[in-house]
Write a protein that holds these residues in place. Structure first.
Motif, PDB file in Angstrom:
ATOM      1  N   ARG A   1       9.552   2.393   2.352  1.00  0.00           N
ATOM      2  CA  ARG A   1       9.408   1.120   3.081  1.00  0.00           C
ATOM      3  C   ARG A   1       8.273   0.290   2.494  1.00  0.00           C
ATOM      4  NH1 ARG A   1      10.164   4.469   7.587  1.00  0.00           N
ATOM      5  NH2 ARG A   1       7.957   4.423   8.119  1.00  0.00           N
ATOM      6  N   ARG A   2       7.487   0.911   1.593  1.00  0.00           N
ATOM      7  CA  ARG A   2       6.315   0.233   1.044  1.00  0.00           C
ATOM      8  C   ARG A   2       6.380   0.033  -0.477  1.00  0.00           C
ATOM      9  NH1 ARG A   2       1.937  -0.027   4.321  1.00  0.00           N
ATOM     10  NH2 ARG A   2       2.145   0.928   6.359  1.00  0.00           N
ATOM     11  N   TRP A   3       7.241   0.761  -1.144  1.00  0.00           N
ATOM     12  CA  TRP A   3       7.339   0.692  -2.609  1.00  0.00           C
ATOM     13  C   TRP A   3       8.576  -0.118  -3.011  1.00  0.00           C
ATOM     14  CZ3 TRP A   3       4.454   2.132  -6.822  1.00  0.00           C
ATOM     15  CH2 TRP A   3       5.112   2.084  -8.059  1.00  0.00           C
ATOM     16  N   HIS A   4       8.407  -1.055  -3.873  1.00  0.00           N
ATOM     17  CA  HIS A   4       9.507  -1.882  -4.371  1.00  0.00           C
ATOM     18  C   HIS A   4      10.443  -2.237  -3.218  1.00  0.00           C
ATOM     19  CE1 HIS A   4      12.321  -2.735  -8.018  1.00  0.00           C
ATOM     20  NE2 HIS A   4      12.082  -3.801  -7.273  1.00  0.00           N
TER      21      HIS A   4
ATOM     22  N   ARG B   1      -2.738  12.945   9.793  1.00  0.00           N
ATOM     23  CA  ARG B   1      -2.038  11.903   9.051  1.00  0.00           C
ATOM     24  C   ARG B   1      -2.547  11.832   7.609  1.00  0.00           C
ATOM     25  NH1 ARG B   1      -1.532   7.602   6.786  1.00  0.00           N
ATOM     26  NH2 ARG B   1       0.341   6.350   7.005  1.00  0.00           N
ATOM     27  N   TRP B   2      -3.848  11.924   7.446  1.00  0.00           N
ATOM     28  CA  TRP B   2      -4.409  11.854   6.091  1.00  0.00           C
ATOM     29  C   TRP B   2      -4.051  13.084   5.264  1.00  0.00           C
ATOM     30  CZ3 TRP B   2      -5.173   7.590   3.965  1.00  0.00           C
ATOM     31  CH2 TRP B   2      -5.598   6.473   4.701  1.00  0.00           C
ATOM     32  N   ILE B   3      -3.953  14.236   5.956  1.00  0.00           N
ATOM     33  CA  ILE B   3      -3.535  15.446   5.233  1.00  0.00           C
ATOM     34  C   ILE B   3      -2.109  15.251   4.713  1.00  0.00           C
ATOM     35  CG2 ILE B   3      -2.908  17.888   5.527  1.00  0.00           C
ATOM     36  CD1 ILE B   3      -5.307  18.089   7.467  1.00  0.00           C
ATOM     37  N   MET B   4      -1.268  14.693   5.592  1.00  0.00           N
ATOM     38  CA  MET B   4       0.118  14.440   5.170  1.00  0.00           C
ATOM     39  C   MET B   4       0.176  13.399   4.050  1.00  0.00           C
ATOM     40  SD  MET B   4       2.109  14.504   8.791  1.00  0.00           S
ATOM     41  CE  MET B   4       3.698  14.049   8.116  1.00  0.00           C
ATOM     42  N   THR B   5      -0.672  12.405   4.156  1.00  0.00           N
ATOM     43  CA  THR B   5      -0.704  11.365   3.120  1.00  0.00           C
ATOM     44  C   THR B   5      -1.083  11.979   1.766  1.00  0.00           C
ATOM     45  OG1 THR B   5      -1.322   9.696   4.734  1.00  0.00           O
ATOM     46  CG2 THR B   5      -1.807   9.189   2.434  1.00  0.00           C
ATOM     47  N   LEU B   6      -2.108  12.827   1.814  1.00  0.00           N
ATOM     48  CA  LEU B   6      -2.559  13.464   0.574  1.00  0.00           C
ATOM     49  C   LEU B   6      -1.478  14.372   0.000  1.00  0.00           C
ATOM     50  CD1 LEU B   6      -5.027  13.688  -1.273  1.00  0.00           C
ATOM     51  CD2 LEU B   6      -5.708  15.710   0.028  1.00  0.00           C
ATOM     52  N   PHE B   7      -0.859  15.141   0.893  1.00  0.00           N
ATOM     53  CA  PHE B   7       0.189  16.057   0.465  1.00  0.00           C
ATOM     54  C   PHE B   7       1.349  15.270  -0.167  1.00  0.00           C
ATOM     55  CE2 PHE B   7       4.218  18.276   1.570  1.00  0.00           C
ATOM     56  CZ  PHE B   7       4.043  19.368   0.738  1.00  0.00           C
ATOM     57  N   PHE B   8       1.745  14.210   0.528  1.00  0.00           N
ATOM     58  CA  PHE B   8       2.862  13.447   0.000  1.00  0.00           C
ATOM     59  C   PHE B   8       2.484  12.714  -1.289  1.00  0.00           C
ATOM     60  CE2 PHE B   8       5.460   9.612  -0.308  1.00  0.00           C
ATOM     61  CZ  PHE B   8       6.636  10.260  -0.652  1.00  0.00           C
ATOM     62  N   PHE B   9       1.209  12.314  -1.379  1.00  0.00           N
ATOM     63  CA  PHE B   9       0.761  11.642  -2.593  1.00  0.00           C
ATOM     64  C   PHE B   9       0.881  12.582  -3.802  1.00  0.00           C
ATOM     65  CE2 PHE B   9      -2.821  10.362  -5.441  1.00  0.00           C
ATOM     66  CZ  PHE B   9      -2.236   9.188  -5.897  1.00  0.00           C
ATOM     67  N   LEU B  10       0.541  13.862  -3.581  1.00  0.00           N
ATOM     68  CA  LEU B  10       0.665  14.838  -4.681  1.00  0.00           C
ATOM     69  C   LEU B  10       2.128  14.954  -5.124  1.00  0.00           C
ATOM     70  CD1 LEU B  10      -1.797  17.608  -3.461  1.00  0.00           C
ATOM     71  CD2 LEU B  10      -2.121  16.020  -5.359  1.00  0.00           C
ATOM     72  N   LEU B  11       3.019  14.936  -4.143  1.00  0.00           N
ATOM     73  CA  LEU B  11       4.444  15.002  -4.484  1.00  0.00           C
ATOM     74  C   LEU B  11       4.877  13.740  -5.244  1.00  0.00           C
ATOM     75  CD1 LEU B  11       5.909  16.402  -1.130  1.00  0.00           C
ATOM     76  CD2 LEU B  11       5.566  17.643  -3.263  1.00  0.00           C
TER      77      LEU B  11
ATOM     78  N   ALA C   1       0.817  -1.221   0.000  1.00  0.00           N
ATOM     79  CA  ALA C   1       0.000   0.000   0.000  1.00  0.00           C
ATOM     80  C   ALA C   1       0.851   1.272   0.000  1.00  0.00           C
ATOM     81  CB  ALA C   1      -0.951  -0.014   1.193  1.00  0.00           C
ATOM     82  N   PRO C   2       1.723   1.431  -0.990  1.00  0.00           N
ATOM     83  CA  PRO C   2       2.682   2.552  -0.939  1.00  0.00           C
ATOM     84  C   PRO C   2       2.041   3.938  -1.006  1.00  0.00           C
ATOM     85  CG  PRO C   2       2.758   1.467  -3.078  1.00  0.00           C
ATOM     86  CD  PRO C   2       1.908   0.616  -2.199  1.00  0.00           C
ATOM     87  N   TYR C   3       0.916   4.044  -1.713  1.00  0.00           N
ATOM     88  CA  TYR C   3       0.351   5.389  -1.874  1.00  0.00           C
ATOM     89  C   TYR C   3      -0.398   5.865  -0.630  1.00  0.00           C
ATOM     90  CZ  TYR C   3       1.608   5.043  -6.797  1.00  0.00           C
ATOM     91  OH  TYR C   3       2.303   4.913  -7.980  1.00  0.00           O
ATOM     92  N   LEU C   4      -0.445   5.028   0.384  1.00  0.00           N
ATOM     93  CA  LEU C   4      -1.051   5.487   1.638  1.00  0.00           C
ATOM     94  C   LEU C   4       0.020   5.940   2.624  1.00  0.00           C
ATOM     95  CD1 LEU C   4      -3.894   2.846   2.093  1.00  0.00           C
ATOM     96  CD2 LEU C   4      -3.950   5.047   0.944  1.00  0.00           C
ATOM     97  N   SER C   5       1.228   6.081   2.113  1.00  0.00           N
ATOM     98  CA  SER C   5       2.327   6.535   2.971  1.00  0.00           C
ATOM     99  C   SER C   5       2.163   8.016   3.290  1.00  0.00           C
ATOM    100  CB  SER C   5       3.675   6.351   2.259  1.00  0.00           C
ATOM    101  OG  SER C   5       3.815   5.031   1.831  1.00  0.00           O
TER     102      SER C   5
END
Lengths: 377, 485
Positions: free
Chosen positions: B278-281, B376-386, B266-270
């Motif tokens: 730690r979650r991607w490849h 946490r979800w705000i950070m997840t969303l922010f990091f997902f955009l990056l 579940a890498p995109y939930l980081s």
């Protein structure tokens, strides 16, 4: 979660291991058998008789679903090879209607497929002959794109039946050597063993269409989804005459930009004529007009050379280009609805004249009883 | 021989049936032969490379284990030079030659570089890293060298993970090869589920999304809305593609009693770059961590040293993905994100804690769980955009294209112009089940959550996934993206 294999050696665990291994083996065998048997059953259930249908119903796909019933005594069976013009413009219906009107005992079996190239023809013919079609003549209709090189070896899914043993026996080995490498041969062999592989796309198309229609009847339109997703389209136009209303649009996409000539087109065309020759029936080659672009000169020379070769059976050739004006072709390729009957009539008349010039003339002579009236369109 | 092709499954059924009738030695020999045949299906000539890598590392591993002192280092060096040499020669030679010529051209020096123009052997990056890890682990004493060359050859060439990983470690995979594998019902259940999951990710998600993603990177004048939706499509395409391959590999191995590592979790939930890695490849990121980052000094050299090590590791990690500056740029971008996160992490966490009243220095009321959750979800969303932007860098084939797409994406005035609601809705339909599966995975800690469901529910779920694959799965047979790496 199973970890790396670190099992303590006990009789119980060994027995369990052997039991599971055995179960896995037989389940895999069962699954493989089910897939193979189900494939054949599904394909058989989806198949239809080409004596009842005027054309292959899935456009450029589904040759393997088209079945040819045994020939009825007293009929003169004609197999028709061609492209979209022969498949979708009501040509076969018109042939049948004309024959019926003249009380000729001719049965037309239409094997034409949208986009079919010269490489597809031997396989389409092979599929019919393998089913014991017992034709009395074969019409080979050639259009502007029959010899074109669109970048594909085959333009339809006719290649999927290439390694069905009964078909393989009928087609020259040289054809296989040129058109199938090891990978393609393995893939087509799998199609022959488990036909689900070759009809999977058609199943998906039929299922999504059925669901879409069902939902639409219930007031739910999912065209926004199905229209956007890359679902199979089968190169299928429900009615080629629809193209009339899209004047100017070229339904064949990049076809006009294709290289005009496959490098081995002459060999393939000769192999096709050899197959017809081997079947012992006359071949009638029609150079048909598609829109404004004539068949290339190179292709014309090829046709003339091939049809003039001495063969055991008569090979006729008629050039019907230049009979028409571009306005007679609604989308530059296919005859318009209004124009199609006259277009077909010219083909039909030429064919009848050819057969009447052969030893089979008596077989197509009009009957007084009008017995040949049962072909359904 | 692609995992989602009839050819592969026909082949696997034949191999599997024979496998189930043999003892361990016979199974290993069968798998070795099947693996080489599998690899030869792409190009038989590349089997020679596989063989070279196998022979050299088996020999080097043996010599390292039986030697002492500096000679061990020499044998390790031979292994490193051979593997990295093969990789460099086949994958990077032309890239560096062209780059050098381009650089010289800036100084008005015209050079016509010698180019090899060789085809990249499929999977070379994966199996060279796998064999390298063996030599290094034997050198470090982490793993014992194997005495059986056939077992080692199977370790290098094991077909489920040969061409796109996971990059297995010798201390994990070799014992499974060397000992008899005990097949359990859990193996079969898990294998079936992972194969179904992988097929779904590849055929129903990735291959469908590829159509939309490809549309952007060939568009000379993209619009802002289109940029983001199509890069979003690529974001899930590459995930579905690679996670799908890894899942099928794991499933196929599991049916034979092997256990391969989980490669995606579940890498995109980081919620941070370090969590993402730690979650991607996972097999690559842990490889880079253990054999590059930590030997470089890891986080032992203070902030500057850590940042340097992170940057170097990610740059090389980017380059591992392909011989192109876009991959290097993507690696640099990921490295920058990690560095920034490393630098700002502590002050920000402290500030948040203080803001929420949980700073140990100023204890007030305990932080509400809901507030932490939201943050946490705000950070997840922010990091997902990056992350999405990172994939844009990864996919672009020129600097000009990066600039064009970035400009178009940031043009807020045009962002909602020419928006295609159908396109967005279709992409949403395709990624929704991925997010749902990931959310369940994230919550339960494993993609195996399905295996804990009641049998009836589980089979209903399988049927739904199967129907989705059948009805909406793409039949184009696209090759897996990661094969080219």
């Amino acid at each position: 979660m199973t970890g790396p294999a670190q099992h303590p050696e006990t009789d119980a665990s060994r027995r369990e291991h052997l039991r599971v291994r055995n179960a896995a083996f037989w389940r895999t065998v069962a699954l493989a058998v089910v897939v193979i048997v189900a494939s054949h059953v599904i394909e058989r259930r989806m198949s239809y008789s080409l004596a009842d249908k005027p054309m292959i119903v899935h456009g450029g796909y589904g040759l393997s679903l088209a079945r040819i019933p045994p020939k009825r005594p007293g009929t003169f069976r004609v197999l028709m090879l061609g492209n979209s013009v022969y498949q979708k413009c009501g040509i076969c219906q018109q042939y049948r209607a004309d024959a019926e009107a003249e009380h000729r005992p001719i049965e037309f079996i239409n094997l034409a497929q949208i986009g079919a190239s010269i490489n597809d023809y031997p396989l389409e013919l092979g599929w019919a002959l393998a089913q014991d079609a017992r034709p009395d003549a074969v019409i080979v209709s050639l259009g502007s794109f029959t010899f074109s090189d669109l970048g594909f070896t085959f333009n339809t899914d006719a290649d999927q039946i290439a390694y069905v043993p009964s078909v393989h026996r009928l087609i020259p080995e040289s054809f296989y050597e040129r058109n199938f490498d090891r990978t393609a041969a393995v893939q087509r062999t799998i199609s022959a063993i488990a036909p689900l592989r070759r009809i999977d796309t058609i199943l998906q198309y039929d299922a999504t269409q059925a669901i879409q229609m069902d939902l639409k009847e219930r007031g739910v339109d999912i065209a926004w989804l199905t229209g956007t997703l890359p679902l199979p389209r089968l190169n299928l136009v429900v009615n080629q005459f629809d193209a009339d209303r899209r004047r100017g649009r070229r339904p064949e996409g990049e076809a006009w930009l294709a290289r005009p000539f496959k490098p081995d087109a002459d060999q393939t065309f000769n192999e096709l004529l050899d197959m017809i020759d081997h079947a012992g029936v006359p071949a009638f080659v029609i150079r048909q007009q598609c829109g404004h672009k004539p068949i290339s000169e190179q292709a014309l020379a090829l046709i003339e050379e091939a049809v003039s070769r001495p063969r055991a059976v008569p090979v006729g050739f008629v050039d019907l280009e230049h009979l028409w004006t571009p306005d007679d072709f609604g989308d530059d390729i296919h005859p318009t609805r209004e124009h199609a009957p006259a277009y077909t009539r010219s083909h039909y008349d030429a064919f009848i004249r050819f057969i009447e010039s052969t030893a089979s003339a008596a077989a197509i002579a009009p009957t007084t009883s009008g017995a040949m009236t049962s072909q359904r369109n | 021989m692609l995992f989602h092709s009839w050819v592969f499954w026909s082949y696997f059924v034949l191999v599997y049936l024979a496998y189930l009738r043999l003892g361990r030695r016979g199974q290993n020999l069968l798998l070795l032969g099947a693996s080489y045949l599998f690899y030869a299906a792409w190009d038989w000539r590349f089997c020679g490379l596989l063989l070279v890598s196998t022979v050299v590392d088996f020999w080097a591993g043996h010599r390292i284990a039986t030697s002492e002192g500096r000679r061990r280092r020499v044998y390790l060096l031979i292994s490193l030079v051979t593997n990295l040499g093969l990789l460099g020669f086949f994958k990077y030679f032309d890239f560096f030659a062209k780059s050098m010529a381009a650089m010289l051209a800036h100084f008005d020096i015209q050079a016509s570089p010698v180019l090899l123009n060789v085809i990249l052997p499929v999977g070379i990056s994966f199996y060279t890293f796998q064999t390298l890890s063996y030599s290094i682990d034997v050198y470090r004493g982490v793993t014992k060298h194997t005495r059986n060359p056939l077992d080692f050859a199977l370790y290098v060439s094991f077909f489920p993970q040969l061409v796109a990983g996971p990059i297995e470690r010798s201390d994990r995979l070799l014992p499974q090869i060397e000992h008899e594998r005990r097949l359990t019902h859990d193996h079969l259940r898990q294998g079936f589920w992972w194969i179904l999951y992988g097929m779904f990710m590849k055929v129903a998600v990735a291959d469908n999304l590829s159509v939309y993603a490809d549309g952007l990177f060939g568009d000379p004048a993209p619009q802002g809305f289109e940029v983001w939706t199509r890069v979003l499509a690529f974001t899930f395409q590459i995930y579905g593609d690679f996670a799908g391959y890894s899942a099928i590999a794991r499933g196929v191995a599991s049916l034979m009693g092997f256990s391969l590592m989980v490669n995606f979790d579940a890498p995109y939930l980081s919620s941070s770059p370090s969590e993402f890695w730690r979650r991607w490849h996972i097999s690559l990121s842990t490889w880079l961590r253990d054999y590059l980052y930590i030997p470089l000094g890891g986080n032992r050299g203070g902030v500057i040293g850590t940042c340097r090590n992170l940057a170097l590791t990610m740059l090389l990690g980017g380059l591992w993905h392909g011989a192109g500056w876009n991959f290097v740029l993507w690696g640099a971008y990921q490295g920058a994100l990690l560095m920034i996160y490393r630098v700002v992490q502590r002050p920000v966490v402290r500030a948040v804690d203080r803001f929420m009243g949980s700073d140990p220095a100023t204890p007030t009321a305990p932080v509400p769980a809901a507030a932490r959750h939201v943050l946490r979800w705000i950070m997840t969303l922010f990091f997902f955009l990056l992350t999405i932007y990172g994939w844009l860098l990864f996919r672009c084939h020129s600097w000009e294209q990066i600039v064009t797409l970035t400009r178009a994406g940031l043009d807020l005035n045009a962002l909602w112009e020419a928006r295609d609601a159908n396109l967005l809705a279709t992409i949403a339909v395709l990624i929704a089940p991925v997010l749902l599966l990931d959310a369940l995975n994230y919550r339960t800690g494993s993609v195996d959550f399905v295996l804990r469901w009641p049998k009836a529910v589980r089979w209903l779920f399988y049927a739904a996934m199967g129907a989705w694959i059948f009805l909406l799965g793409h039949r184009g047979g696209e090759a897996f993206i990661y094969f080219q790496f």
